[in-house]
Design a protein around this motif. Structure first.
Motif, short mmCIF file in Angstrom:
data_model
loop_
_atom_site.label_atom_id
_atom_site.label_comp_id
_atom_site.label_asym_id
_atom_site.label_seq_id
_atom_site.Cartn_x
_atom_site.Cartn_y
_atom_site.Cartn_z
N ASN A 42 0.82 -1.22 0.00
CA ASN A 42 0.00 0.00 0.00
C ASN A 42 0.85 1.26 0.00
O ASN A 42 0.50 2.25 -0.66
N ILE A 45 2.10 1.94 -3.44
CA ILE A 45 1.03 2.54 -4.26
C ILE A 45 0.92 4.03 -3.98
O ILE A 45 0.82 4.85 -4.91
N ILE A 46 0.94 4.41 -2.71
CA ILE A 46 0.81 5.82 -2.33
C ILE A 46 1.97 6.64 -2.88
O ILE A 46 1.77 7.70 -3.50
N THR A 49 2.09 6.87 -6.78
CA THR A 49 1.00 7.70 -7.32
C THR A 49 1.34 9.18 -7.21
O THR A 49 1.09 9.94 -8.15
N TRP A 50 1.91 9.58 -6.09
CA TRP A 50 2.17 11.01 -5.88
C TRP A 50 3.52 11.45 -6.43
O TRP A 50 3.78 12.66 -6.55
N GLN A 56 -1.26 10.61 -11.67
CA GLN A 56 -2.07 11.56 -10.90
C GLN A 56 -3.39 11.82 -11.62
O GLN A 56 -3.72 12.93 -12.04
N TYR A 60 -6.10 6.65 -9.89
CA TYR A 60 -4.97 6.35 -9.01
C TYR A 60 -4.98 7.21 -7.75
O TYR A 60 -4.47 6.78 -6.71
N SER A 64 -4.81 5.54 -4.15
CA SER A 64 -3.82 5.90 -3.14
C SER A 64 -4.50 6.23 -1.81
O SER A 64 -3.99 5.86 -0.74
N SER A 67 -5.52 3.00 -0.34
CA SER A 67 -4.36 2.33 0.26
C SER A 67 -4.01 2.93 1.61
O SER A 67 -3.66 2.20 2.55
N PHE A 68 -4.08 4.25 1.72
CA PHE A 68 -3.81 4.90 3.01
C PHE A 68 -4.81 4.44 4.06
O PHE A 68 -4.44 4.16 5.21
N THR A 291 -3.77 -2.61 -8.08
CA THR A 291 -2.78 -1.74 -8.70
C THR A 291 -1.52 -2.43 -9.18
O THR A 291 -1.06 -2.17 -10.29
#
Length: 317
Positions: A42, A45-46, A49-50, A56, A60, A64, A67-68, A291
């Motif tokens: 996770n 993924i975060i 994505t950022w 972005q 996604y 994200s 996932s958080f 993802t």
């Protein structure tokens, strides 16, 4: 508050899995590895994505945030479960128990609401591709995520206040590995009929509402996939959808089994196994299903690793 003042219990004992205490070290290792794998997947993924501007997009960004929420959800439960397996420390204070129950249900509710939102996002992307850019934009994502959090906070806070007003003056052993509301309500020496009914109604609202939205969205997606002219395209799309549906079935099935019961006193022992599915199995599968199997994410990971290698080489010089 008068009812609350009658509470004499200062701490509870989480029973965990008494029949499997002799396997504590093995279960500790298994759950620790599952927890680390879930958190790692996770977090990747975060970060990806950022960091990567190509990811972005609404899809996604929602993933994200999902996932958080997953990281927060499992962190409210697994560390305490690991301490039970490793050291046998099963006590938890009254306040800590209520905080764990709130956090568990709050982040769990957000996950279900986000699942419905992500299903709608996929529906719009696949079934309404021409309208998708105008409907799903960063502002819409922000509003949807805010609505999910606000709704979850309002519903769970109301339920938590109701539980807080109960009196606990008798047994203090919770037949579970976490402070879930069903076993907790069962220990109260107050009249819990209204609290149990509120728990049942909120479970219906949270689970069935998000489930209905998800089913409708995926049904339309399947119909759209069936109209694809390419057999290979159909097979690829169905492969992705089937993976999603397997995880959704595990997630919704376990929660419906636990919470959608008018009487929380029924089948408390079997709730532990169902809760394990929801807190260990599905969080482990979600990063892979949603993802990490995605080609865009694979490319973003390769690009990130290449940049890291180049930076390392430049520093080495």
């Amino acid at each position: 508050m008068e009812v609350r003042n009658e509470t004499t219990i200062q701490e509870f004992i989480l029973e965990g899995f008494p029949a499997l205490q002799y396997l504590g070290n093995i279960f500790f290792l298994v759950h620790l590895l599952a927890y680390l794998a879930s958190i790692t997947g996770n977090v990747v993924i975060i970060i990806i994505t950022w960091v990567d501007h190509r990811l972005q997009t609404p899809m996604y960004i929602l993933l994200s945030i999902f996932s958080f929420s997953e990281c927060c959800f499992i962190t409210t439960v697994i560390p305490k479960l690991l301490s039970i397996f490793l050291s046998g420390r099963q006590t938890i204070s009254f306040t800590a128990c209520l905080i764990q129950a709130f956090s568990f249900l709050f982040f769990g509710s957000i996950i279900f609401f986000l699942t419905a939102v992500m299903s709608l996002d996929r529906y719009l992307a696949i079934c309404k591709p021409l309208h998708y850019p105008t409907i799903m934009n960063p502002k819409t994502c922000f509003l949807l995520v805010t609505a999910c959090c606000a709704l979850a906070f309002t519903l769970i806070t109301g339920l938590e206040v109701k539980v807080f007003q109960l009196s606990f003056c008798g047994p203090h052993v919770i037949p579970h590995f976490l402070c879930d509301l069903g076993p907790l309500i069962h220990l109260s020496c107050s009249d819990t009929s209204s609290t149990e009914m509120l728990t049942f109604v909120l479970a219906l609202v949270i689970l069935l509402t998000s489930l209905i939205i998800t089913i409708i969205a995926y049904s339309n997606i399947v119909v759209t996939i069936m109209r694809l002219p390419s057999a290979r395209g159909k097979q690829k799309a169905f492969s992705t959808c089937s993976s999603h549906l397997i995880v959704l079935s595990l997630m919704y099935g376990s929660c419906v089994f636990i919470y959608v019961k008018p009487k929380q006193r029924n089948r408390l022992d079997s709730n532990r196994e169902a809760a394990l599915v929801n807190t260990v199995v599905t969080p482990l599968l979600n990063p892979v299903i949603y993802t990490l199997r995605n080609k865009q994410v694979h490319q973003a990971l390769r690009d990130a690793l290449s940049r890291m290698r180049l930076q390392k080489q430049s520093f080495g010089r």
